[in-house]
Design a protein around this motif. Structure first.
Motif, mmCIF file in Angstrom:
data_model
loop_
_atom_site.group_PDB
_atom_site.id
_atom_site.type_symbol
_atom_site.label_atom_id
_atom_site.label_comp_id
_atom_site.label_asym_id
_atom_site.label_seq_id
_atom_site.Cartn_x
_atom_site.Cartn_y
_atom_site.Cartn_z
ATOM 1 N N ARG A 4 -0.952 9.023 1.585
ATOM 2 C CA ARG A 4 -1.055 9.585 0.621
ATOM 3 C C ARG A 4 0.023 9.892 -0.368
ATOM 4 O O ARG A 4 -0.576 10.014 -1.410
ATOM 5 N N ARG A 7 -1.429 6.977 -2.509
ATOM 6 C CA ARG A 7 -2.302 7.610 -3.608
ATOM 7 C C ARG A 7 -1.617 8.447 -4.618
ATOM 8 O O ARG A 7 -2.183 8.287 -5.839
ATOM 9 N N VAL A 72 -4.752 0.796 -0.002
ATOM 10 C CA VAL A 72 -5.584 2.191 -0.175
ATOM 11 C C VAL A 72 -7.181 1.657 -0.267
ATOM 12 O O VAL A 72 -7.930 2.080 0.491
#
Length: 300
Positions: A4, A7, A72
């Motif tokens: 996360r 990102r 990712v």
């Protein structure tokens, strides 16, 4: 390292602004700033330089952007391949390829695959063999379409019933355009634009009969389209594969094959001992069928 947070970092790098990235991510600006600072502390380096209006990446930040995108993408692909209903084949396939007409055969295989399994999605990546093998090794790509030779110790492969022809792309009004074929002597002392692929260097060294460094190289290319624009401007002659750049009879450019002829076989490769998803395995099955059909009917 939390996916996360990666990102979040990619959003900051993309927006070049913490406030804009926070708005896009639907988090508060203080929260995003804290997460970014924690990431820098975890990695022990500065990733961004904070300016009044925008942020810029450090050298370490640029490196992390490249790696974070790969991480990712790999996570997203893995998750997608687990989200398939029982009794059906869904998921994602990533295929890398250089510029070659043989991609038409891969397209035929994908058409058959998607007709039978509409839940599958494919993603294409264009690049040269060096780029593709790096992404294959990291797991970002499932398959790569590359010209021979192939490192058979590292990769499994399917040989495609297709051959690309090497030649020279040039202006129609260039002196060499009057020739039917191009010899090493014809190119001596002419400005050349060559592919950056390592394997291409080896093949062309053998054809020229001399080291590539002894030639008059004015530039290199990764993909051919932009190089063809340099050819149009009269900067040099591009040594390349046939049929990648259209050369209509009334066009500015012409293609002439090499003499003696230099041809490139093509392989679809994947990492040896790698674990494939159901979607990737099904794609391989369809590709084998497509290859068999092509061999049975070369004109089909």
């Amino acid at each position: 390292m939390d996916i996360r947070i990666l990102r979040y970092f990619l959003a900051v790098a993309r927006e070049e602004s913490i406030s804009h990235a926070a708005k896009a991510l639907h988090v508060s600006q203080p929260t995003l700033s804290r997460q970014l600072a924690d990431l820098e502390t975890e990695l022990g380096t500065t990733l961004v330089i904070r300016g009044n209006r925008r942020i810029s990446l450090t050298e370490e930040g640029h490196f992390l952007v490249k790696k974070a995108k790969e991480i990712v993408a790999l996570v997203d692909k893995t998750e997608a391949n687990f989200k398939q209903p029982i009794g059906s084949v869904t998921g994602e396939i990533t295929i890398g390829a250089g510029e070659t007409e043989a991609m038409g055969l891969i397209g035929r295989s994908l058409h058959s695959l998607l007709t039978e399994h509409p839940g599958i999605r494919f993603h294409l990546y264009s690049g040269n063999a060096d780029d593709l093998m790096e992404k294959l090794d990291s797991g970002v790509l499932d398959f790569g379409l590359v010209i021979e030779p192939t490192n058979k110790e590292k990769y499994e492969y399917l040989h495609l019933p297709a051959v690309d022809t090497w030649g020279v792309l040039m202006r129609r009004d260039s002196p060499l355009a009057a020739l039917d074929t191009i010899t090493p002597e014809d190119l001596a002392n002419h400005p050349l634009i060559l592919s950056r692929q390592t394997t291409v260097d080896n093949e062309l060294t053998g054809w020229f009969g001399r080291d590539i460094g002894d030639l008059t190289i004015v530039g290199t290319y990764n993909l051919l389209y932009n190089a063809s624009l340099m050819v149009k401007e009269g900067i040099g002659y591009a040594v390349c594969l046939e049929k990648i750049i259209p050369t209509p009879e009334d066009g500015e450019l012409v293609f002439r094959p090499l003499n003696p002829g230099l041809h490139a076989g093509l392989n679809l490769i994947w990492k040896k001992h790698g674990m494939h998803s159901a979607a990737a395995n099904t794609f391989l099955d369809h590709t084998r069928r497509t290859i068999h059909a092509k061999k049975e009917d070369p004109e089909g």
